[in-house]
Design a protein around this motif. Structure first.
Motif: not given
Ligand code: GTP
Length: 310
Positions: A184-185, A187-189, A192, A197, A201, A204, A224, A227-228, A300, A304
């Motif tokens: 799992d990536i 702090h991906f939120k 973005n 966004h 992408d 990813l 996959r 999402g991430e 996590k 992380r």
């Molecule tokens: N750009 C993009 N973002 C995506 C995609 N699928 C999911 N995401 C984003 O990935 C983010 C995942 O956020 P969280 O589940 O809160 O996890 P996180 O921010 O990585 O936090 P931790 O996992 O706790 O480190 C969300 O903001 C989704 O919108 C995609 O196909 N493209």
């Protein structure tokens, strides 16, 4: 039968009929009927006393010509379909049969050639072949679409679910170990939010590509999962081997050096929960998923950018 009727039959035939003289050097034509003249546009005077290879002009690279050559050499029948050219230069497909004519001593004195213009049939066959090929290509394309993730191009969740079932059954039967890594990536939120966004992408895609190039075994694969989130399934690894392997996955993502200002390292990282399980006949498959999921949660929690196994 009267000889006159035989002669009239040849003259009135809708198929082109030719007779060549096998006793003269180069086997020239000595007779062509009116249907042959209509088919080729050449008059009888223009084409008798020469070999009929002029009908191919420069288009000599046809394997069928070798078949005719061999049949004439051996004094045998043969049937071929050739590209021929009319006097006006237009091409037509000629379905040609040649049959030897023998004298009383059994010597091949002549060949009779029967020719049909089969251009329409060949064109329809080619069109059918082309359509069949495009259908096959479309089928492969749609098959790929149904098992590949549209964004990253690696396998999708559907493929993983099916393949996981298959590998689990094999592992149960053989008493093999399976390793599942959930990646799992981090702090991906916020990634973005900071970079947009589109940049998300692209990140990813790069992470997926890096994971997808990390395998040692042909049966391993990455997919996959959400999402991430990605998964890697591998068989036959020990706990120690799996532990080393997932560490290299974390390193691979670090090495991409994708800037991430909200990450403590300054770069995009991943957390990995993995589980190695040796299966027996009664072991359910979900134990692997549940353990890997719990281990990911723990990774996590532990800060992380690391891998963990329960
Ligand atoms: N750009 C993009 N973002 C995506 C995609 N699928 C999911 N995401 C984003 O990935 C983010 C995942 O956020 P969280 O589940 O809160 O996890 P996180 O921010 O990585 O936090 P931790 O996992 O706790 O480190 C969300 O903001 C989704 O919108 C995609 O196909 N493209």
């Amino acid at each position: 039968m009267k000889i006159e009727i035989l002669k009239q039959a040849v003259m009135d035939s809708r198929d082109g009929i030719t007779i060549s003289d096998n006793c003269i050097d180069d086997n020239p034509l000595i007779f062509v009927n009116p249907a042959f003249e209509r088919m080729t546009g050449y008059s009888s005077e223009e084409i008798t006393n020469i070999n009929c290879r002029y009908l191919q002009r420069n288009d000599r690279d046809q394997p069928e010509l070798e078949l005719i050559h061999n049949a004439v050499k051996k004094g045998e029948y043969c049937l071929v379909t050739l590209r021929n050219y009319r006097k006006d230069g237009t091409m037509f497909w000629n379905e040609l049969s040649i049959s030897p004519i023998h004298d009383e001593k059994g010597t091949v004195t002549n060949f009779i050639g029967i020719q049909k213009d089969v251009t329409s049939r060949v064109i329809i066959q080619q069109q059918l072949r082309d359509e069949h090929q495009s259908l096959e290509e479309m089928k492969i394309h749609f098959e790929q679409l149904s098992i590949k993730d549209g964004l990253t191009g690696i396998y999708n969740r559907r493929f993983f679910d099916t393949q996981f079932e298959i590998q689990w059954k094999i592992a149960c039967r053989n008493g093999d170990s399976l390793t599942l890594a959930m990646i799992d990536i981090d702090h991906f939120k916020s990634f973005n939010d900071i970079y947009g966004h589109q940049a998300g992408d692209e990140a990813l895609i790069r992470v997926a590509d890096s994971l997808n190039k990390s395998f040692q075994r042909g049966s391993d694969f990455a997919a996959r999962y959400g999402g991430e989130e990605f998964v890697i399934l591998s068989n036959g690894m020990t706990q120690e081997q799996a532990s080393l392997y997932v560490k290299t996955l974390c390193q691979r993502v670090r090495d991409l050096k994708i800037p991430h200002s909200a990450s403590s390292t300054g770069y995009l990282t991943v957390s990995i929960g993995f589980s190695v399980h040796t299966f027996g006949p009664l072991h359910p498959s979900n134990v692997l998923l549940a353990q890997a999921d719990k281990a990911l949660y723990a990774a996590k929690k532990r800060g992380r950018d690391q891998s963990f196994s329960l």
